[in-house]
Structure formats: C-alpha cells, structure tokens
Design a protein around this motif. Structure first.
Motif, PDB file in Angstrom:
ATOM      1  N   MET A   1       0.811  -1.195   0.000  1.00 59.11           N
ATOM      2  CA  MET A   1       0.000   0.000   0.000  1.00 59.11           C
ATOM      3  C   MET A   1       0.852   1.255   0.000  1.00 59.11           C
ATOM      4  O   MET A   1       0.467   2.259  -0.580  1.00 59.11           O
ATOM      5  CB  MET A   1      -0.910   0.015   1.242  1.00 59.11           C
ATOM      6  N   LEU A   2       1.996   1.176   0.663  1.00 65.11           N
ATOM      7  CA  LEU A   2       2.818   2.375   0.769  1.00 65.11           C
ATOM      8  C   LEU A   2       3.425   2.764  -0.575  1.00 65.11           C
ATOM      9  O   LEU A   2       3.448   3.948  -0.919  1.00 65.11           O
ATOM     10  CB  LEU A   2       3.918   2.165   1.819  1.00 65.11           C
ATOM     11  N   ALA A   3       3.875   1.804  -1.348  1.00 68.03           N
ATOM     12  CA  ALA A   3       4.450   2.116  -2.661  1.00 68.03           C
ATOM     13  C   ALA A   3       3.385   2.714  -3.584  1.00 68.03           C
ATOM     14  O   ALA A   3       3.650   3.681  -4.308  1.00 68.03           O
ATOM     15  CB  ALA A   3       5.060   0.867  -3.287  1.00 68.03           C
ATOM     16  N   LEU A   4       2.187   2.166  -3.534  1.00 67.75           N
ATOM     17  CA  LEU A   4       1.093   2.723  -4.334  1.00 67.75           C
ATOM     18  C   LEU A   4       0.767   4.141  -3.879  1.00 67.75           C
ATOM     19  O   LEU A   4       0.515   5.025  -4.698  1.00 67.75           O
ATOM     20  CB  LEU A   4      -0.152   1.836  -4.216  1.00 67.75           C
ATOM     21  N   SER A   5       0.799   4.358  -2.578  1.00 67.26           N
ATOM     22  CA  SER A   5       0.531   5.691  -2.033  1.00 67.26           C
ATOM     23  C   SER A   5       1.593   6.685  -2.453  1.00 67.26           C
ATOM     24  O   SER A   5       1.289   7.822  -2.826  1.00 67.26           O
ATOM     25  CB  SER A   5       0.454   5.624  -0.506  1.00 67.26           C
ATOM     26  N   GLN A   6       2.843   6.251  -2.390  1.00 69.72           N
ATOM     27  CA  GLN A   6       3.947   7.126  -2.788  1.00 69.72           C
ATOM     28  C   GLN A   6       3.775   7.541  -4.248  1.00 69.72           C
ATOM     29  O   GLN A   6       3.882   8.725  -4.579  1.00 69.72           O
ATOM     30  CB  GLN A   6       5.282   6.423  -2.586  1.00 69.72           C
ATOM     31  N   ALA A 127      -2.650  -9.421  -3.051  1.00 67.81           N
ATOM     32  CA  ALA A 127      -2.009 -10.489  -3.814  1.00 67.81           C
ATOM     33  C   ALA A 127      -0.571 -10.063  -4.106  1.00 67.81           C
ATOM     34  O   ALA A 127      -0.344  -8.970  -4.626  1.00 67.81           O
ATOM     35  CB  ALA A 127      -2.765 -10.741  -5.106  1.00 67.81           C
ATOM     36  N   LEU A 128       0.367 -10.902  -3.736  1.00 71.07           N
ATOM     37  CA  LEU A 128       1.778 -10.602  -3.978  1.00 71.07           C
ATOM     38  C   LEU A 128       2.268 -11.376  -5.187  1.00 71.07           C
ATOM     39  O   LEU A 128       2.032 -12.564  -5.317  1.00 71.07           O
ATOM     40  CB  LEU A 128       2.627 -10.960  -2.761  1.00 71.07           C
ATOM     41  N   ASN A 129       2.953 -10.660  -6.074  1.00 70.31           N
ATOM     42  CA  ASN A 129       3.581 -11.255  -7.234  1.00 70.31           C
ATOM     43  C   ASN A 129       5.019 -10.764  -7.234  1.00 70.31           C
ATOM     44  O   ASN A 129       5.309  -9.691  -7.769  1.00 70.31           O
ATOM     45  CB  ASN A 129       2.835 -10.871  -8.516  1.00 70.31           C
ATOM     46  N   GLY A 130       5.898 -11.503  -6.573  1.00 68.93           N
ATOM     47  CA  GLY A 130       7.268 -11.031  -6.374  1.00 68.93           C
ATOM     48  C   GLY A 130       7.244  -9.859  -5.413  1.00 68.93           C
ATOM     49  O   GLY A 130       6.711  -9.955  -4.317  1.00 68.93           O
ATOM     50  N   SER A 131       7.790  -8.732  -5.829  1.00 68.48           N
ATOM     51  CA  SER A 131       7.789  -7.540  -4.976  1.00 68.48           C
ATOM     52  C   SER A 131       6.597  -6.627  -5.266  1.00 68.48           C
ATOM     53  O   SER A 131       6.420  -5.601  -4.625  1.00 68.48           O
ATOM     54  CB  SER A 131       9.097  -6.762  -5.156  1.00 68.48           C
ATOM     55  N   THR A 170       7.466   3.092   6.803  1.00 64.42           N
ATOM     56  CA  THR A 170       6.912   1.768   6.919  1.00 64.42           C
ATOM     57  C   THR A 170       7.500   1.081   8.137  1.00 64.42           C
ATOM     58  O   THR A 170       8.694   1.165   8.402  1.00 64.42           O
ATOM     59  CB  THR A 170       7.137   0.895   5.665  1.00 64.42           C
ATOM     60  N   GLY A 171       6.634   0.452   8.899  1.00 67.11           N
ATOM     61  CA  GLY A 171       7.053  -0.272  10.090  1.00 67.11           C
ATOM     62  C   GLY A 171       7.310  -1.725   9.800  1.00 67.11           C
ATOM     63  O   GLY A 171       7.496  -2.510  10.710  1.00 67.11           O
ATOM     64  N   GLN A 172       7.341  -2.088   8.539  1.00 63.83           N
ATOM     65  CA  GLN A 172       7.590  -3.481   8.198  1.00 63.83           C
ATOM     66  C   GLN A 172       9.067  -3.776   8.295  1.00 63.83           C
ATOM     67  O   GLN A 172       9.917  -2.986   7.888  1.00 63.83           O
ATOM     68  CB  GLN A 172       7.071  -3.794   6.800  1.00 63.83           C
ATOM     69  N   THR A 173       9.376  -4.920   8.864  1.00 60.00           N
ATOM     70  CA  THR A 173      10.762  -5.294   9.042  1.00 60.00           C
ATOM     71  C   THR A 173      11.239  -6.267   7.990  1.00 60.00           C
ATOM     72  O   THR A 173      12.404  -6.599   7.931  1.00 60.00           O
ATOM     73  CB  THR A 173      10.959  -5.940  10.433  1.00 60.00           C
ATOM     74  N   ALA A 174      10.348  -6.746   7.153  1.00 59.65           N
ATOM     75  CA  ALA A 174      10.768  -7.691   6.104  1.00 59.65           C
ATOM     76  C   ALA A 174      10.517  -7.121   4.744  1.00 59.65           C
ATOM     77  O   ALA A 174       9.826  -6.201   4.542  1.00 59.65           O
ATOM     78  CB  ALA A 174      10.019  -9.000   6.254  1.00 59.65           C
TER      79      ALA A 174
END
Length: 174
Positions: A1-6, A127-131, A170-174
C-alpha cells in the motif's frame, strides 16, 4: 500500500521522502540511541514535512514493535502541525481496530494535528507477485479516498503556491 501511495502522491506533485525500518541501525533502536545520526536525520526530515503516511503490519492486535521503538525516539512534538494517514495490514479483519486502539494513541502523544481514518487490508485482500502487490478493488478504492483526503489536508497546511512535502514510513521489518 505504501508504494502505491507514494506513486499516487508523486503524481499529485507532492515531494515524498520514504523511510523504512531498514534505514535505521537495529542497535540504535534496541538501545534507544537518541543520538543516532539516522534517527536525527529522520526527525529533521519529519520536521520539514507537512504530513506523514505510516504503514505497519499488525501482529497480535498491535502495530510493529520496531516501529514503536522508532516512534519512541522522536521528540515529544514530532508530529505537531502534521496530518497523518495510517495504513495497516494484518492476517485477519480481527486486527482492523489495532490502528484505532494501538497506533492512534501513540500518534496523538506525538501531538499529531490531524490523524485521518486509516486504511486496513487483511492478507486475503492483497495479492503478492514477487515484490509487486495488487490490492483488492475495495481496498484500492478506500486507499484512493484516503489519499485524496490526505492530499486535501496537506493543501490546508500550505498555500497553493508552495509544494507540499510528505514523509512515508513503513514499520515493516521484512
């Protein structure tokens, strides 16, 4: 979501600076190093921003502990005069209220002027497709509405002739 937001914000002409927890030394976070150059640089960048998008996964009904550690290192009024849009993902809709009951009080403690209604998506809506991530249509619509509100709120803080600035974290660690 963050990349789309950016991407969406940049299309609107907003200057965006993105941060991830990987931008900070783990020891600085773990041992609360307030003198960390990376933490100081982030705090300075945040001071110049008009708004903050903050994204986190939800674990055990709360936002990321590493994100909380970083937020604890910020000055007390780090979000004063800022508009904040929280974004969260979780394993089930049962975690949806974590933004309201866990994250928003921390943002309020940092004196956020305006915390907008966040966007939550559970794993079945992404849905994840790679990155690359593809959001369910309902989440995409909610995200776009939230970004439009965020953009309008940024505009209320800057005269039309001045370009708005936003920081993404982003608070994601992975």
């Amino acid at each position: 979501m963050l990349a789309l937001s950016q991407h969406w914000l940049q299309q609107q002409g907003v200057d965006v600076v993105a941060y991830n927890l990987h931008d900070f030394n783990a020891d600085d976070l773990l041992y609360a190093n307030f003198a960390s150059p990376a933490v100081k640089a982030f705090a300075e960048q945040l001071a110049q921003a008009d708004g903050l998008l903050i994204a986190t996964p939800v674990y055990k009904a709360s936002f990321s502990g590493a994100l909380k550690t970083l937020l604890d290192l910020l000055p007390e009024r780090a979000l004063e005069h800022k508009v904040v849009l929280p974004l969260a993902t979780g394993g089930s809709v049962g975690h949806m209220l974590a933004v309201d009951y866990a994250l928003k009080p921390v943002l309020a403690a940092l004196k956020a002027q305006e915390v907008l209604h966040g966007v939550f998506a559970d794993d079945s809506q992404i849905a994840l497709n790679g990155s690359e991530a593809t959001l369910a249509e309902s989440v995409s619509l909610r995200l776009e509405e939230a970004l439009e509100s965020f953009y309008l709120a940024l505009g209320r803080r800057k005269p039309p002739t001045v370009k708005a600035k936003s920081t993404l974290l982003t608070g994601q660690t992975a």
